[in-house]
Write a protein that holds these residues in place. Structure first.
Motif, PDB file in Angstrom:
ATOM      1  N   ASP A   1       0.672  -1.266  -0.044  1.00 23.01           N
ATOM      2  CA  ASP A   1      -0.075   0.101   0.212  1.00 23.01           C
ATOM      3  C   ASP A   1       0.888   1.216  -0.074  1.00 23.01           C
ATOM      4  O   ASP A   1       2.023   1.311   0.756  1.00 23.01           O
ATOM      5  N   ILE A   2       0.596   2.354  -0.880  1.00 21.17           N
ATOM      6  CA  ILE A   2       1.555   3.377  -1.014  1.00 21.17           C
ATOM      7  C   ILE A   2       1.503   4.138   0.159  1.00 21.17           C
ATOM      8  O   ILE A   2       2.649   4.963   0.578  1.00 21.17           O
ATOM      9  N   GLU A   3       0.429   4.286   0.913  1.00 18.34           N
ATOM     10  CA  GLU A   3       0.412   5.193   2.161  1.00 18.34           C
ATOM     11  C   GLU A   3       1.288   4.481   3.015  1.00 18.34           C
ATOM     12  O   GLU A   3       1.919   5.168   4.131  1.00 18.34           O
ATOM     13  N   THR A   4       1.157   3.245   3.414  1.00 14.91           N
ATOM     14  CA  THR A   4       2.331   2.461   4.315  1.00 14.91           C
ATOM     15  C   THR A   4       3.706   2.792   3.886  1.00 14.91           C
ATOM     16  O   THR A   4       4.354   2.859   4.751  1.00 14.91           O
ATOM     17  N   VAL A   5       4.059   2.524   2.575  1.00 21.93           N
ATOM     18  CA  VAL A   5       5.131   2.799   2.189  1.00 21.93           C
ATOM     19  C   VAL A   5       5.550   4.150   2.447  1.00 21.93           C
ATOM     20  O   VAL A   5       6.822   4.523   2.767  1.00 21.93           O
TER      21      VAL A   5
ATOM     22  N   LEU B   1       9.082   5.650   4.596  1.00 20.65           N
ATOM     23  CA  LEU B   1      10.048   6.257   3.953  1.00 20.65           C
ATOM     24  C   LEU B   1      10.039   7.645   4.824  1.00 20.65           C
ATOM     25  O   LEU B   1      11.191   8.242   5.181  1.00 20.65           O
ATOM     26  N   LEU B   2       9.012   7.935   5.146  1.00 21.97           N
ATOM     27  CA  LEU B   2       9.081   9.551   6.048  1.00 21.97           C
ATOM     28  C   LEU B   2       9.850   8.976   7.295  1.00 21.97           C
ATOM     29  O   LEU B   2      10.481  10.013   7.846  1.00 21.97           O
ATOM     30  N   ALA B   3       9.644   7.933   7.821  1.00 21.04           N
ATOM     31  CA  ALA B   3      10.265   7.700   9.246  1.00 21.04           C
ATOM     32  C   ALA B   3      11.664   7.567   8.939  1.00 21.04           C
ATOM     33  O   ALA B   3      12.555   8.099   9.622  1.00 21.04           O
ATOM     34  N   ALA B   4      11.979   7.061   7.788  1.00 21.08           N
ATOM     35  CA  ALA B   4      13.422   6.717   7.352  1.00 21.08           C
ATOM     36  C   ALA B   4      14.222   8.151   7.312  1.00 21.08           C
ATOM     37  O   ALA B   4      15.299   8.629   7.693  1.00 21.08           O
ATOM     38  N   ALA B   5      13.525   8.869   6.490  1.00 20.91           N
ATOM     39  CA  ALA B   5      13.989  10.287   6.189  1.00 20.91           C
ATOM     40  C   ALA B   5      14.035  11.227   7.427  1.00 20.91           C
ATOM     41  O   ALA B   5      15.073  11.879   7.794  1.00 20.91           O
ATOM     42  N   GLN B   6      13.212  11.161   8.468  1.00 19.28           N
ATOM     43  CA  GLN B   6      13.361  11.626   9.766  1.00 19.28           C
ATOM     44  C   GLN B   6      14.454  11.305  10.489  1.00 19.28           C
ATOM     45  O   GLN B   6      15.208  12.284  11.184  1.00 19.28           O
ATOM     46  N   GLN B   7      14.606  10.100  10.438  1.00 18.23           N
ATOM     47  CA  GLN B   7      15.792   9.583  11.167  1.00 18.23           C
ATOM     48  C   GLN B   7      17.429  10.175  10.537  1.00 18.23           C
ATOM     49  O   GLN B   7      18.155  10.303  11.046  1.00 18.23           O
ATOM     50  N   ALA B   8      17.211  10.114   9.167  1.00 17.37           N
ATOM     51  CA  ALA B   8      18.485  10.832   8.352  1.00 17.37           C
ATOM     52  C   ALA B   8      18.690  12.276   8.669  1.00 17.37           C
ATOM     53  O   ALA B   8      19.701  12.732   8.607  1.00 17.37           O
ATOM     54  N   LEU B   9      17.694  12.934   8.341  1.00 19.93           N
ATOM     55  CA  LEU B   9      17.628  14.355   8.299  1.00 19.93           C
ATOM     56  C   LEU B   9      17.584  15.102   9.659  1.00 19.93           C
ATOM     57  O   LEU B   9      17.813  16.180  10.123  1.00 19.93           O
ATOM     58  N   ASN B  10      16.676  14.167  10.826  1.00 17.19           N
ATOM     59  CA  ASN B  10      16.677  14.616  12.084  1.00 17.19           C
ATOM     60  C   ASN B  10      16.084  15.650  12.495  1.00 17.19           C
ATOM     61  O   ASN B  10      16.416  16.748  13.073  1.00 17.19           O
ATOM     62  N   TRP B  11      14.857  15.657  12.072  1.00 15.52           N
ATOM     63  CA  TRP B  11      14.123  17.195  12.079  1.00 15.52           C
ATOM     64  C   TRP B  11      13.058  16.827  13.312  1.00 15.52           C
ATOM     65  O   TRP B  11      12.865  15.510  13.804  1.00 15.52           O
ATOM     66  N   ASN B  12      12.460  17.924  13.916  1.00 15.64           N
ATOM     67  CA  ASN B  12      11.717  17.966  14.923  1.00 15.64           C
ATOM     68  C   ASN B  12      10.459  18.467  14.642  1.00 15.64           C
ATOM     69  O   ASN B  12      10.066  18.767  13.427  1.00 15.64           O
ATOM     70  N   ASN B  13       9.752  18.855  15.603  1.00 16.22           N
ATOM     71  CA  ASN B  13       8.227  19.393  15.284  1.00 16.22           C
ATOM     72  C   ASN B  13       8.419  20.837  14.590  1.00 16.22           C
ATOM     73  O   ASN B  13       7.510  21.180  13.749  1.00 16.22           O
ATOM     74  N   ASP B  14       9.384  21.433  14.985  1.00 12.51           N
ATOM     75  CA  ASP B  14       9.715  22.788  14.403  1.00 12.51           C
ATOM     76  C   ASP B  14      10.353  22.808  13.053  1.00 12.51           C
ATOM     77  O   ASP B  14      10.094  23.951  12.318  1.00 12.51           O
ATOM     78  N   THR B  15      10.635  21.534  12.623  1.00 12.59           N
ATOM     79  CA  THR B  15      11.657  21.778  11.338  1.00 12.59           C
ATOM     80  C   THR B  15      11.178  20.545  10.455  1.00 12.59           C
ATOM     81  O   THR B  15      11.912  20.150   9.618  1.00 12.59           O
TER      82      THR B  15
ATOM     83  N   ILE C   1       4.757  17.028   1.509  1.00 14.76           N
ATOM     84  CA  ILE C   1       4.982  15.445   1.426  1.00 14.76           C
ATOM     85  C   ILE C   1       4.256  14.781   0.323  1.00 14.76           C
ATOM     86  O   ILE C   1       3.220  14.989   0.190  1.00 14.76           O
ATOM     87  N   ASP C   2       5.117  13.993  -0.371  1.00 18.92           N
ATOM     88  CA  ASP C   2       4.414  13.523  -1.394  1.00 18.92           C
ATOM     89  C   ASP C   2       5.325  12.168  -1.818  1.00 18.92           C
ATOM     90  O   ASP C   2       6.554  12.172  -1.185  1.00 18.92           O
ATOM     91  N   CYS C   3       4.780  11.235  -2.464  1.00 14.70           N
ATOM     92  CA  CYS C   3       5.648   9.996  -2.698  1.00 14.70           C
ATOM     93  C   CYS C   3       4.883   9.218  -4.025  1.00 14.70           C
ATOM     94  O   CYS C   3       3.913   9.435  -4.449  1.00 14.70           O
ATOM     95  N   HIS C   4       5.949   8.657  -4.701  1.00 16.19           N
ATOM     96  CA  HIS C   4       5.706   8.060  -6.155  1.00 16.19           C
ATOM     97  C   HIS C   4       6.453   6.868  -6.193  1.00 16.19           C
ATOM     98  O   HIS C   4       7.479   6.630  -5.593  1.00 16.19           O
TER      99      HIS C   4
END
Length: 412
Positions: A324-328, A332-346, A351-354
């Protein structure tokens, strides 16, 4: 010559270059880069040899059938905030391309001269995502240069494909035209030339698109399988031989540079202790993500709001291609947050996915480049970047191979 309507090409009396009027009719299925490169090289090759006073040397008539509303398939997605006039833009397909062969390097020179194509001298890093105990680890990998350039199209990756189509002089491009599988085509044996056949193509509504001396299919290989199925194409089995992998693309946008996570502005120190500003491309380590591209750092993209394109790993994408594309998207969003290290303010505001189901051709020592597939008897060619390494230069090489094959026949 671009025509945005479907034109009636039905003419059963038109012959090939071996016939009285000397006009070869060529159909190209697919208006992606392979199709546009093929039409361009055909025009250049046979146009140069054309002699209007010699019926045997008239230039070919080329028709490109494209099922969508545009050409090029150098995908760009963009978004505009109507209230603020902010613009985000993501090259969610090919991010850049290289030109390693002399012929392709010469081919792109005119667009380099106009500035439509530009080298991207990106600062490239290796990035290991954050953990509970540590910030992301960023180390300098390299800086791309003009000696081994990576090129982009400006102002959008789609711009070059449209320019290629607009430059065509002997070619008609018909949009919103879906060609039916060639099992529905008809082959006509010309009585006066017993060795020559012509193919009548139809659209999916059953209407004739005309008779053609050559049919060139440049669709992705899964579509090529369907188009050529039950058509007696002599190389049918080879269409499925290239191994293809999927790719998911995550597109993120921020309202301002000030809202970007600090990971983007991390300063780097090179071997000579010179401090370098930020980075443009990150190769990921220990993640389901593969690479991160900072769109607003690209040449000619400085007026964009912060836009970042992230490609997932091909092997991970292939395993999850039917999820399911929403699950993916969430993964991906969780992995991106871990990589780029954003918080609520950043956190990103856009957000889009293809999903690209057939994005990469696997080339190994045992699974080598295949090259184009040719049925000399029916004068059909199946071509595409997937016949090579799956990149943009492979599109050009497939077009070169196609023209070489056709020259041997059309110049006789």
């Amino acid at each position: 010559m671009t025509d945005h309507s479907v034109t009636d090409l039905n003419n059963t009396k038109t012959h090939s270059s071996n016939t009285n009027n000397g006009v070869a009719k060529i159909a190209i299925i697919g208006g992606g880069l392979t199709g546009l490169f093929t039409a361009t090289l055909l025009e250049r090759t046979f146009g140069q040899q054309a002699d209007p006073s010699d019926p045997q040397k008239l230039p070919p008539q080329i028709t490109v059938f494209e099922k969508s509303r545009s050409v090029g398939r150098l995908a760009t997605r963009y978004r505009t905030d109507e209230q603020s006039d902010k613009n985000w833009q993501w090259a969610f397909g090919a991010q850049f391309f290289t030109a390693k062969s002399d012929s392709f390097s010469q081919f792109i020179e005119p667009w380099l001269g106009t500035g439509m194509l530009q080298p991207w001298c990106a600062q490239v890093v290796n990035l290991t995502p954050a953990t509970e105990d540590a910030q992301p680890i960023i180390n300098k990998k390299e800086q791309w240069d003009t000696t081994h350039a990576r090129y982009i199209s400006t102002p959008k990756m789609t711009s070059w494909g449209r320019a290629l189509a607009d430059d065509l002089q002997l070619t008609r491009v018909t949009f919103k035209t879906c060609v039916a599988p060639l099992s529905a085509s008809k082959t006509h044996q010309l009585q006066e030339y017993s060795t020559h056949k012509k193919t009548e193509l139809f659209d999916t509504e059953g209407d004739s698109l005309g008779w053609f001396d050559w049919v060139i299919c440049t669709a992705p290989n899964d579509q090529a399988v369907a188009l050529m199925a039950n058509s007696n194409f002599s190389e049918q089995a080879k269409i499925t031989e290239p191994q293809m992998q999927a790719c998911y693309t995550l597109m993120l946008g921020w309202d301002s540079v000030q809202q970007l996570p600090a990971t983007f502005s991390r300063h780097l120190t090179n071997a000579t202790n010179v401090v370098l500003p930020g980075w443009d491309v990150a190769y990921m380590h220990g993640s389901i993500l593969d690479r991160v591209f900072v769109e607003h750092h690209k040449p000619g993209h400085g007026d964009l709001s912060p836009s970042v394109t992230i490609h997932a790993r091909n092997d991970w994408s292939q395993v999850h291609v039917d999820d399911d594309i929403e699950t993916v998207r969430s993964q991906l969003l969780a992995a991106a947050q871990q990589a780029l290290n954003w918080n609520n303010d950043t956190a990103p505001s856009q957000i889009d996915c293809h999903r690209w189901r057939y994005a990469a051709t696997v080339v190994t020592d045992t699974n080598k480049e295949q090259g184009i597939l040719v049925d000399d008897n029916q004068q059909w060619i199946v071509s595409g970047d997937w016949c090579g390494r799956g990149n943009i230069e492979s599109c050009y090489q497939a077009a070169e191979q196609t023209v070489k094959v056709m020259m041997a026949t059309l110049s006789q």
